[in-house]
Write an enzyme that holds these catalytic residues in place. Structure first.
Site, short mmCIF file in Angstrom:
data_model
loop_
_atom_site.label_atom_id
_atom_site.label_comp_id
_atom_site.label_asym_id
_atom_site.label_seq_id
_atom_site.Cartn_x
_atom_site.Cartn_y
_atom_site.Cartn_z
N ILE A 196 64.98 -12.83 -76.78
CA ILE A 196 65.24 -12.39 -75.22
C ILE A 196 65.18 -13.72 -74.37
O ILE A 196 64.65 -14.60 -74.43
CB ILE A 196 63.88 -11.56 -74.97
CG1 ILE A 196 63.62 -10.40 -75.64
CG2 ILE A 196 63.83 -11.33 -73.14
CD1 ILE A 196 62.51 -9.77 -75.74
N MET A 218 68.80 -12.39 -81.40
CA MET A 218 67.61 -11.71 -81.35
C MET A 218 66.46 -12.32 -80.27
O MET A 218 65.50 -12.17 -80.51
CB MET A 218 66.88 -11.12 -82.79
CG MET A 218 67.78 -10.35 -83.50
SD MET A 218 68.64 -8.86 -82.56
CE MET A 218 67.58 -7.60 -83.04
N ASN A 266 76.93 -7.95 -74.85
CA ASN A 266 75.95 -8.14 -75.90
C ASN A 266 76.64 -6.65 -76.46
O ASN A 266 77.17 -5.70 -76.08
CB ASN A 266 74.58 -7.55 -75.24
CG ASN A 266 73.75 -7.15 -76.53
OD1 ASN A 266 73.82 -8.14 -77.52
ND2 ASN A 266 73.01 -6.36 -76.19
N HIS A 283 74.96 -3.57 -78.89
CA HIS A 283 73.56 -2.92 -79.44
C HIS A 283 73.67 -1.72 -80.12
O HIS A 283 74.71 -0.74 -80.01
CB HIS A 283 72.85 -2.50 -78.09
CG HIS A 283 71.41 -1.94 -78.23
ND1 HIS A 283 70.33 -2.76 -78.48
CD2 HIS A 283 71.13 -0.82 -78.31
CE1 HIS A 283 69.45 -2.02 -78.70
NE2 HIS A 283 69.77 -0.69 -78.49
N GLU A 331 80.79 -1.01 -85.07
CA GLU A 331 80.79 -2.42 -84.44
C GLU A 331 81.84 -3.41 -84.60
O GLU A 331 82.24 -3.76 -83.48
CB GLU A 331 79.28 -3.03 -84.70
CG GLU A 331 78.14 -2.15 -84.23
CD GLU A 331 76.93 -3.03 -84.38
OE1 GLU A 331 76.66 -4.34 -84.22
OE2 GLU A 331 75.75 -2.31 -84.60
N SER A 335 77.65 -10.46 -88.95
CA SER A 335 78.88 -9.72 -89.57
C SER A 335 79.65 -9.82 -88.34
O SER A 335 81.04 -9.38 -88.48
CB SER A 335 78.43 -8.70 -90.24
OG SER A 335 77.76 -7.56 -89.37
N ASN A 336 79.04 -9.46 -87.23
CA ASN A 336 79.95 -9.25 -85.92
C ASN A 336 80.83 -10.61 -85.33
O ASN A 336 81.93 -10.23 -85.32
CB ASN A 336 79.01 -8.71 -84.45
CG ASN A 336 78.95 -7.10 -84.73
OD1 ASN A 336 79.95 -6.34 -84.49
ND2 ASN A 336 77.50 -6.89 -85.19
N ARG A 339 61.06 -20.16 -72.26
CA ARG A 339 62.80 -19.72 -72.34
C ARG A 339 63.60 -20.35 -71.54
O ARG A 339 64.90 -20.17 -72.06
CB ARG A 339 62.35 -17.98 -71.97
CG ARG A 339 61.49 -17.32 -73.08
CD ARG A 339 61.89 -15.75 -72.72
NE ARG A 339 60.88 -14.94 -73.34
CZ ARG A 339 60.71 -14.47 -74.64
NH1 ARG A 339 62.04 -14.89 -75.28
NH2 ARG A 339 59.87 -13.92 -75.36
N ASP A 355 68.75 -4.74 -72.74
CA ASP A 355 69.54 -3.82 -73.17
C ASP A 355 70.08 -2.94 -71.92
O ASP A 355 70.07 -1.51 -72.21
CB ASP A 355 69.25 -2.79 -74.14
CG ASP A 355 68.87 -3.72 -75.55
OD1 ASP A 355 69.48 -4.74 -75.69
OD2 ASP A 355 67.67 -3.36 -76.25
C1 GAR Z 1 74.08 -5.23 -85.04
O1 GAR Z 1 73.68 -4.40 -85.45
C2 GAR Z 1 73.70 -5.54 -83.43
O2 GAR Z 1 74.35 -4.40 -82.90
C3 GAR Z 1 72.44 -5.64 -83.52
O3 GAR Z 1 71.97 -6.44 -84.45
C4 GAR Z 1 72.93 -6.46 -85.48
C5 GAR Z 1 73.40 -7.75 -86.02
O4 GAR Z 1 74.26 -7.72 -87.07
N1 GAR Z 1 72.09 -6.17 -82.25
C6 GAR Z 1 70.77 -5.75 -81.44
O5 GAR Z 1 70.03 -4.95 -81.98
C7 GAR Z 1 70.66 -6.60 -80.31
N2 GAR Z 1 69.63 -5.63 -79.44
P1 GAR Z 1 75.37 -8.94 -87.68
O6 GAR Z 1 74.39 -10.18 -87.24
O7 GAR Z 1 75.58 -8.68 -88.76
O8 GAR Z 1 76.29 -8.81 -86.48
#
Ligand code: GAR
Length: 216
Positions: free
Chosen positions: A94, A92, A109, A111, A176, A15-16, A67, A147
């Site tokens: 690392i 997600m 990033n 968060h 966000e 969604s971001n 990695r 983070d």
């Molecule tokens: C978001 O809330 C983002 O901040 C979080 O995952 C979600 C992804 O949503 N990210 C983390 O937790 C990273 N440490 P999205 O796939 O709908 O954008």
């Protein structure tokens, strides 16, 4: 003027990413989405990106022995699309030290907490357990530590007495979607400058790097 080429890394819903794709459709937006890469083959975000006509591909960490070799494959794909800024959007996995060092100063990033509070996973659960009255989200430059890294901008939301992880997460996510396109615009405009105290955003109105939303 040429638009900044952005590569977005996702692992899921996207969604971001969708908010960034939408922002970049505005003619005056100074960045364009050059490619989207997911480490998860069936990430729903891939379909959204393809529907928008954006090059979207899967690079699975499972196909790489460690990695760093995965990170090098990501980096090569980003370079082949001419990417100048890498945006992690719900990515997600690392990263090894190599990746943030390779993209130092050009890796963002988002968060879902007001960092440095609540790093890692289950972030909204951590906030509810701690009993905080305010939470939110943070956009920061990425450094090898998880983070961490200089904060560029934050958005704050209330934590309400009857919140669940889902309701709090949804409230944060709406912010966000406002915050990330704004920060990517600033990056493209060359406003984000690293200083001895962290990051400064040049020539924006006072307070522009902190959004508030009191909506439930
Ligand atoms: C978001 O809330 C983002 O901040 C979080 O995952 C979600 C992804 O949503 N990210 C983390 O937790 C990273 N440490 P999205 O796939 O709908 O954008």
């Amino acid at each position: 003027m040429a638009k900044l080429k952005v590569g977005i890394l996702i692992s899921g819903r996207g969604s971001n990413m969708a908010a960034l794709i939408k922002a970049a459709t505005a003619p005056d937006y100074p960045a364009e989405i050059a490619c989207v890469i997911s480490n998860v083959a069936d990430a729903p975000g891939l379909g959204i990106a393809r529907q928008a006509g954006i090059a979207a591909m899967v690079i699975s960490h499972k196909d790489h022995p460690d990695r760093e070799s995965f990170d090098r494959a990501l980096s090569s794909a980003l370079e082949s699309h001419g990417v100048e800024l890498v945006v992690l959007a719900g990515f997600m996995r690392i990263l090894s030290r190599w990746f943030p060092e390779r993209w130092a100063g050009r890796l963002l990033n988002i968060h879902p907490s007001l960092l440095p509070a609540f790093r890692g996973r289950h972030v909204e659960r951590q906030a509810l357990s701690a009993g905080v009255r305010v939470s939110g989200c943070t956009v920061h430059l990425v450094v090898p530590d998880l983070d961490a890294g200089p904060i560029v901008a934050q958005a704050a939301v209330p934590v309400l007495p009857n919140d669940t992880e889902e309701t709090l997460s949804a409230r944060i996510l709406r912010q966000e979607h406002r915050l990330y396109p704004m920060v990517v615009r600033w990056f493209a405009e060359g406003r984000i400058v690293e200083t001895s105290r962290g990051v400064e955003v040049k020539d924006v109105p006072a307070g522009a790097t902190l959004l508030f939303s009191a909506e439930p």
